[in-house]
Design an enzyme around this catalytic site. Sequence first.
Site, short mmCIF file in Angstrom:
data_model
loop_
_atom_site.label_atom_id
_atom_site.label_comp_id
_atom_site.label_asym_id
_atom_site.label_seq_id
_atom_site.Cartn_x
_atom_site.Cartn_y
_atom_site.Cartn_z
N VAL A 200 41.48 19.60 -85.31
CA VAL A 200 41.05 20.94 -85.74
C VAL A 200 39.54 21.05 -85.91
CG1 VAL A 200 43.20 21.59 -86.88
CG2 VAL A 200 41.44 20.36 -88.19
N SER B 183 -15.32 27.05 -127.72
CA SER B 183 -16.44 26.48 -128.48
C SER B 183 -16.59 27.21 -129.81
CB SER B 183 -17.73 26.54 -127.66
OG SER B 183 -17.94 27.86 -127.23
N LYS C 270 -10.37 25.80 -131.00
CA LYS C 270 -8.92 25.92 -130.70
C LYS C 270 -8.72 26.16 -129.20
CE LYS C 270 -7.84 27.97 -135.19
NZ LYS C 270 -7.26 29.15 -135.87
N ASP D 201 24.10 18.29 -98.12
CA ASP D 201 24.32 18.84 -96.78
C ASP D 201 24.97 20.22 -96.87
OD1 ASP D 201 24.08 18.77 -94.05
OD2 ASP D 201 25.94 17.65 -93.72
N ASN E 199 -1.87 27.77 -133.02
CA ASN E 199 -3.16 27.35 -132.46
C ASN E 199 -4.04 26.73 -133.53
OD1 ASN E 199 -4.96 26.90 -130.44
ND2 ASN E 199 -5.40 29.05 -129.99
N GLU F 219 15.10 28.10 -131.88
CA GLU F 219 14.49 26.83 -131.50
C GLU F 219 15.08 26.32 -130.18
OE1 GLU F 219 14.47 23.66 -134.36
OE2 GLU F 219 12.83 22.67 -133.27
N HIS G 79 29.73 14.79 -86.86
CA HIS G 79 29.03 13.58 -86.44
C HIS G 79 29.78 12.33 -86.87
CE1 HIS G 79 25.19 16.03 -86.36
NE2 HIS G 79 25.23 15.46 -85.20
N PHE G 80 30.43 12.43 -88.00
CA PHE G 80 30.97 11.23 -88.60
C PHE G 80 32.45 11.02 -88.31
CE2 PHE G 80 27.28 12.48 -90.94
CZ PHE G 80 26.60 11.29 -91.16
N1 LIG Z 1 40.23 20.28 -94.75
C1 LIG Z 1 39.95 20.77 -93.54
N2 LIG Z 1 40.66 21.78 -93.03
C2 LIG Z 1 40.37 22.27 -91.82
N3 LIG Z 1 39.37 21.84 -91.03
C3 LIG Z 1 38.61 20.84 -91.49
C4 LIG Z 1 38.86 20.25 -92.76
N4 LIG Z 1 37.94 19.28 -92.97
C5 LIG Z 1 37.16 19.27 -91.87
N5 LIG Z 1 37.55 20.20 -90.98
C6 LIG Z 1 36.92 20.50 -89.69
O1 LIG Z 1 36.36 19.32 -89.17
C7 LIG Z 1 34.95 19.46 -89.02
C8 LIG Z 1 34.28 18.14 -89.32
O2 LIG Z 1 34.57 17.74 -90.64
P1 LIG Z 1 33.44 17.13 -91.56
O3 LIG Z 1 32.36 18.14 -91.74
O4 LIG Z 1 34.09 16.61 -92.79
O5 LIG Z 1 32.98 15.94 -90.63
P2 LIG Z 1 31.59 15.26 -90.48
O6 LIG Z 1 31.70 14.36 -89.31
O7 LIG Z 1 31.23 14.63 -91.77
O8 LIG Z 1 30.68 16.50 -90.16
P3 LIG Z 1 29.11 16.62 -90.03
O9 LIG Z 1 28.78 16.39 -88.62
O10 LIG Z 1 28.83 18.02 -90.48
O11 LIG Z 1 28.55 15.62 -90.95
C9 LIG Z 1 34.57 20.57 -89.95
O12 LIG Z 1 33.38 21.22 -89.58
C10 LIG Z 1 35.79 21.49 -89.89
O13 LIG Z 1 35.71 22.35 -88.79
CA LIG Z 2 30.37 18.82 -91.74
#
Ligand SMILES: Nc1ncnc2c1ncn2[C@@H]1O[C@H](COP(=O)(O)OP(=O)(O)OP(=O)(O)O)[C@@H](O)[C@H]1O
Ligand SMILES: [Ca+2]
Length: 593
Positions: A148, A566, A570, A270, A538, A505, A152-153
């Site tokens: 869904v 001066s 004060k 973030d 003062n 205060e 990045h992570f």
């Molecule tokens: N609880 C959730 N319900 C629905 N979609 C979700 C949920 N958590 C994350 N997502 C989807 O997944 C995407 C990535 O999740 P998330 O931001 O946690 O990942 P990330 O890799 O840490 O992102 P970023 O690149 O912003 O650091 C989100 O932008 C969102 O679209």
């Molecule tokens: Ca994110």
Amino acid sequence: MGHCCSKDVSAVNNEVINSIKHPTPPNAAAVEVAPPATNGYANSFAASPFQSPLPAGVRPSPSPARTPGRKFRWPLPPPSPAKPIMAMMRRRVQGKQQPQEGQPITEDGGGEGGGGERVAMGSGTGGLDKNFGYPKNLAAKFELGKEVGRGHFGHTCWAKGKKGELKGQPVAVKIISKAKMTTAISIEDVRREVKILKALSGHKNIIKFYDAFEDENNVYIAMELCEGGELLDRILSRGGRYTEQDAKTIVVQILSVVAYCHLQGVSHRDLKPENFLFTSRDEDAPMRIIDFGLSDFVRPDDRLNDVVGSAYYVAPEVLHRSYNLEADMWSTGVITYILLCGSRPFWARTESGIFRSVLRADPNFDDSPWPTVSPEAKDFVKRLLNKDHRKRMTAAQALTHPWLRDLNPAVPLDILIFKLVKSYVRATPFKRAALKALSKAIPEDELVYLRTQFSLLEPKNGYVSLNNFRVALTRHVTDAMKESRVLEILNVMEPLAHKRMGFEEFCAAAISTHQLEALEGWENIATEAFGFFEQEGNQVISVEELTQEMNLGPTAYSAVKDWIRSSDGKLSFIGYTKFLHGVTMRISNARHR
Ligand SMILES: Nc1ncnc2c1ncn2[C@@H]1O[C@H](COP(=O)(O)OP(=O)(O)OP(=O)(O)O)[C@@H](O)[C@H]1O
Ligand SMILES: [Ca+2]
């Protein structure tokens, strides 16, 4: 965490500008973020608010508006799974631009050869313990479905509960690959993300955490599924901006969650429209914040120094490597600005250009639609986008701002009050007298905030003591607050144990001169306050005493001398305001060296 950068501001500015040229992808096309601004000013996305950015294949992006080059974190050691992406981008342009001498080349793994994933210190990941201690039975509890979302992570999948309370329920599972955890820091980041999510889950605007799992390849975070999409997509679907009234309901939710995180000692780091999801497709569905992947624990008086965040939303002091919770308030200001006008306040074609704009440019409040935006809304945004973090509103303060008052939002306890009261109870009688005079001159709007905070301390017969502060804070304790050691602030408030403080205060103790200086009426406030000070506080003061009061050395004698009249020995009006303000940035920085 790290300590304050001790360079003077202009030097740091240049250093930041220079240093960002290389850690960010030097390929201009890769970071181009919007069409040329029609008015020549950098903040317009009139044609298309969020034209984007990243080269194909770098990062799957569901919306063209998503923040480009969003993760930066350097030049400290490689901390996160985002690094391989940045490394890949850099490899692409390797032929075009050689790293400068002195450039920290190890941050993304150093040498640009080979093409494979790079690893920390070039030594493989063999020594890293990727065992999180999470249960391994994800498959027994959840059935994974389609993807869904992706960041990045990690990527996030739809899933269905198989057992217990969640049986048959749709949930979301964020999947973070262990292969991308190439350093101890990146592993710690994931551990912390789970810890924070678990601790803070329960607030109505924070995504609900269910459980974390792991197997050999991944960490899995099971959480509430939000089916309403990202705030970013809603902004886009409304043609780039919200009405003021609709913007308010969004901003109140953001502030509510940020105030909660801050009280817990957690900085999100973030905040951006991509990280707020709506629970359902309904127009008025509530939002939940997600993605604590860059969040960190921070003590009230500590400074963080790692440069993390997303370019459009990053605060100037983050680029200066010395920041605290106020950086999140800047990002909140950027989001509010976008909601109200459909443009980004700090915009450029390249990431380094964005940073330059963040550090130096003033946002545009002149062009359409700003003339039709209410003065309260403009004031609200300006008080968040103040480049001096000490002048910015906190989240709890922002919730009492006149712009939001018709929504009557709940206002939580503000950790800033604890910081200010702590300083007040340790201040000299002369300083306290100066603050008392100032507190008598503050405008009604500021009093609303102070009254709210005072009542949250549940005064007894109109007075509060250390115990009120303790009870109020510990009422909100979670594992996050323990980890960030917020409660330790109570130890340094000990002088209050033997003191009772009435509202008058309390006002003197809980006002911030820096914040008041940012008000349009500051001149009048200061003049009126000086009148009160003349009547009561003062006193004759010598140059030596004044420098001592201000914690300055003998080198400041000549400057301080001019602040004493001066005629009667004060403080003059100028002296009074200087005294309230405290040491200047320059002197203050010098003192940290
Ligand atoms: N609880 C959730 N319900 C629905 N979609 C979700 C949920 N958590 C994350 N997502 C989807 O997944 C995407 C990535 O999740 P998330 O931001 O946690 O990942 P990330 O890799 O840490 O992102 P970023 O690149 O912003 O650091 C989100 O932008 C969102 O679209
Ligand atoms: Ca994110």
